[in-house]
Design an enzyme around this catalytic site. Structure first.
Site, mmCIF file in Angstrom:
data_model
loop_
_atom_site.group_PDB
_atom_site.id
_atom_site.type_symbol
_atom_site.label_atom_id
_atom_site.label_comp_id
_atom_site.label_asym_id
_atom_site.label_seq_id
_atom_site.Cartn_x
_atom_site.Cartn_y
_atom_site.Cartn_z
ATOM 1 N N THR A 55 59.392 -36.725 35.492
ATOM 2 C CA THR A 55 60.575 -37.533 35.808
ATOM 3 C C THR A 55 60.634 -38.733 34.877
ATOM 4 O O THR A 55 59.610 -39.169 34.357
ATOM 5 C CB THR A 55 60.547 -38.020 37.280
ATOM 6 O OG1 THR A 55 61.745 -38.747 37.553
ATOM 7 C CG2 THR A 55 59.355 -38.908 37.582
ATOM 8 N N HIS A 56 61.871 -39.253 34.690
ATOM 9 C CA HIS A 56 62.043 -40.495 33.935
ATOM 10 C C HIS A 56 62.363 -41.635 34.880
ATOM 11 O O HIS A 56 62.667 -42.737 34.462
ATOM 12 C CB HIS A 56 63.190 -40.336 32.912
ATOM 13 C CG HIS A 56 63.101 -39.060 32.160
ATOM 14 N ND1 HIS A 56 63.824 -37.941 32.495
ATOM 15 C CD2 HIS A 56 62.312 -38.702 31.122
ATOM 16 C CE1 HIS A 56 63.500 -36.950 31.689
ATOM 17 N NE2 HIS A 56 62.591 -37.380 30.853
ATOM 18 N N ASP A 114 58.725 -22.432 33.545
ATOM 19 C CA ASP A 114 59.836 -23.298 33.957
ATOM 20 C C ASP A 114 60.539 -22.706 35.184
ATOM 21 O O ASP A 114 60.518 -21.488 35.392
ATOM 22 C CB ASP A 114 60.881 -23.383 32.830
ATOM 23 C CG ASP A 114 60.474 -24.354 31.726
ATOM 24 O OD1 ASP A 114 59.426 -25.003 31.839
ATOM 25 O OD2 ASP A 114 61.234 -24.451 30.737
ATOM 26 N N ARG A 142 72.680 -29.304 30.083
ATOM 27 C CA ARG A 142 71.988 -29.812 31.282
ATOM 28 C C ARG A 142 71.585 -31.273 31.084
ATOM 29 O O ARG A 142 71.649 -32.074 32.010
ATOM 30 C CB ARG A 142 70.768 -28.941 31.615
ATOM 31 C CG ARG A 142 71.143 -27.573 32.165
ATOM 32 C CD ARG A 142 69.966 -26.882 32.827
ATOM 33 N NE ARG A 142 68.945 -26.492 31.889
ATOM 34 C CZ ARG A 142 68.946 -25.351 31.185
ATOM 35 N NH1 ARG A 142 69.932 -24.498 31.318
ATOM 36 N NH2 ARG A 142 67.962 -25.067 30.364
ATOM 37 N N ARG A 143 71.204 -31.620 29.842
ATOM 38 C CA ARG A 143 70.841 -33.025 29.580
ATOM 39 C C ARG A 143 72.077 -33.916 29.704
ATOM 40 O O ARG A 143 72.011 -35.034 30.208
ATOM 41 C CB ARG A 143 70.225 -33.188 28.180
ATOM 42 C CG ARG A 143 68.980 -32.375 27.913
ATOM 43 C CD ARG A 143 67.755 -32.778 28.725
ATOM 44 N NE ARG A 143 67.707 -32.394 30.117
ATOM 45 C CZ ARG A 143 67.312 -31.191 30.606
ATOM 46 N NH1 ARG A 143 66.941 -30.241 29.780
ATOM 47 N NH2 ARG A 143 67.280 -30.957 31.892
ATOM 48 N N LYS A 190 63.015 -32.905 39.510
ATOM 49 C CA LYS A 190 64.103 -32.980 40.500
ATOM 50 C C LYS A 190 64.876 -31.669 40.569
ATOM 51 O O LYS A 190 65.276 -31.236 41.633
ATOM 52 C CB LYS A 190 65.056 -34.122 40.140
ATOM 53 C CG LYS A 190 64.464 -35.502 40.394
ATOM 54 C CD LYS A 190 65.513 -36.609 40.254
ATOM 55 C CE LYS A 190 64.857 -37.967 40.433
ATOM 56 N NZ LYS A 190 65.820 -39.082 40.258
ATOM 57 N N ARG A 241 54.136 -28.456 37.974
ATOM 58 C CA ARG A 241 55.048 -29.491 37.462
ATOM 59 C C ARG A 241 56.128 -29.717 38.510
ATOM 60 O O ARG A 241 56.788 -28.762 38.940
ATOM 61 C CB ARG A 241 55.707 -29.049 36.162
ATOM 62 C CG ARG A 241 56.745 -30.076 35.674
ATOM 63 C CD ARG A 241 57.651 -29.507 34.592
ATOM 64 N NE ARG A 241 56.893 -29.106 33.435
ATOM 65 C CZ ARG A 241 57.313 -28.180 32.562
ATOM 66 N NH1 ARG A 241 58.470 -27.557 32.756
ATOM 67 N NH2 ARG A 241 56.584 -27.853 31.534
ATOM 68 N N LYS A 279 60.558 -19.820 29.933
ATOM 69 C CA LYS A 279 61.569 -19.449 30.933
ATOM 70 C C LYS A 279 61.529 -17.935 31.119
ATOM 71 O O LYS A 279 61.683 -17.186 30.142
ATOM 72 C CB LYS A 279 62.968 -19.872 30.466
ATOM 73 C CG LYS A 279 63.185 -21.359 30.583
ATOM 74 C CD LYS A 279 64.624 -21.737 30.307
ATOM 75 C CE LYS A 279 64.855 -23.217 30.567
ATOM 76 N NZ LYS A 279 63.874 -24.122 29.955
ATOM 77 N N GLN A 289 61.118 -27.429 41.940
ATOM 78 C CA GLN A 289 62.289 -28.314 41.877
ATOM 79 C C GLN A 289 62.463 -29.005 43.229
ATOM 80 O O GLN A 289 62.724 -28.347 44.239
ATOM 81 C CB GLN A 289 63.535 -27.481 41.551
ATOM 82 C CG GLN A 289 63.467 -26.806 40.173
ATOM 83 C CD GLN A 289 64.322 -25.550 40.097
ATOM 84 O OE1 GLN A 289 64.266 -24.715 41.013
ATOM 85 N NE2 GLN A 289 65.085 -25.389 39.032
#
Ligand code: FDA
Length: 295
Positions: free
Chosen positions: A213-214, A123, A275-276, A174, A171, A89, A152
């Site tokens: 993504t998941h 990132d 954030r998670r 979302k 990468r 980052k 993003q």
């Protein structure tokens, strides 16, 4: 609403003190953050998964902290196998202090990874850092063509950015921060549509798409787009977060896909964890309990 509230809490120092000192948050932290990075990397590698490792920390406020982050990454490299990636980052490297400082620090890490068969990915963070991110990425790419960058999909100009980066390691995710509506899509449908559009551009480009993504539907679309673009399994990769859908990570890898797990480690886990939680309110029960025991 809840997501916005949690993202706001992720920037609160008071909430950070309360949450960080509660023993009950440990269970949630352990699920998403590696406590022993060497052991976690070995375990994931043994399961046929690739890794990208993030030394947690962001928004540093002085040069010494930024230098500390560089040293942490340099020390980390000895513990990573060839083929690993590090996620960095720019605000951990001093971007909020000075863009040149962040560039110089990122260049030092790029030089160190180059002869170890390790790559570096920058990132993406808050929307007001994205122009600097892309400018630093473009400068670094001149000497280090492999350096990756995150786009993003929630940003309205994501597809346009992907077109400019179609030959790079990109990468696609979302987007995990809050951004003003003028700049970002807010409805899940629009974000998914933007994600699919960006994937199509990247898959049809000459670079290396990393699909982070998941979301089962987007994973399926990615595999179809890769076939249509004539990419084999080595021509792109899926990326997922440590602790999120581990069975799916293994399932994709067992089908021959390249799957990279984003593994964060270090003590500065608070904003990452929040954030998670904002993405997965199901974990809020743990969080609420930890707050209640303190107040
Ligand atoms: P989303 O959260 O919308 O979930 C979609 C679907 O996926 C769900 O409906 C469910 O079916 C499934 N799912 C999701 N989580 C699940 C779970 N825990 N268990 C079971 N199913 C689940 N962001 C950013 O702004 N900058 C960055 O640099 C990065 N970097 C990054 C790297 C990697 C490797 C990943 C995977 C993600 C990021 N992100 C990021 C975060 C990203 O922007 C995003 O916030 C999260 O990945 C969540 O979005 P999803 O695409 O997973 O979909």
């Amino acid at each position: 609403m809840l997501r916005q509230a949690l993202l706001a809490v992720s920037r609160s120092e008071r909430a950070e003190r309360v949450v960080s000192s509660s023993p009950l948050t440990r269970g949630v932290v352990k699920r998403y953050v590696a406590d022993d990075i060497g052991a976690v990397v070995t375990e994931l590698s043994d399961r046929g998964l690739l890794v990208t490792v993030d030394h947690l920390g962001e928004d540093v406020t002085d040069r010494a902290q930024a230098e500390g982050a560089v040293q942490a990454y340099l020390a980390l490299l000895d513990r990573l196998p060839s083929g690993a990636d590090v996620s960095v980052k720019l605000t951990a490297l001093g971007l909020r202090l000075n863009e040149q400082l962040a560039l110089d620090n990122a260049a030092s890490i790029c030089e160190a990874v180059a002869d170890r068969g390790i790559t570096l990915t920058l990132d993406a963070e808050e929307h007001d850092t994205v122009d600097a991110l892309l400018s630093i990425h473009s400068t670094l790419r001149k000497e280090h063509p492999d350096v990756g960058v995150v786009i993003q999909a929630y940003l309205r100009d994501a597809a346009e950015r992907c077109r400019k980066l179609e030959s790079a390691r990109v990468r696609l995710c979302k987007g995990a921060y809050s951004a003003p509506e003028a700049l970002a899509f807010t409805s899940p449908k629009e974000i998914d549509r933007s994600f699919a559009k960006c994937m199509k551009i990247l898959m049809n480009g000459t670079g290396y798409p990393m699909i982070a993504t998941h979301d089962p539907r987007l994973v399926e679309i990615a595999s179809a787009l890769a076939v249509l673009a004539g990419r084999d399994a080595t021509g792109f990769e899926y990326q997922m977060l440590y602790g999120v859908r581990p069975e799916e990570q293994e399932r994709l890898a067992s089908l021959g896909a390249q799957v990279r797990v984003y593994v964060p480690y270090g003590s500065d886990w608070y904003p990452y964890l929040m954030r998670r939680l904002a993405e997965r309110p199901a974990n809020l029960a743990f969080f609420a309990r930890s707050l209640l025991t303190r107040t």
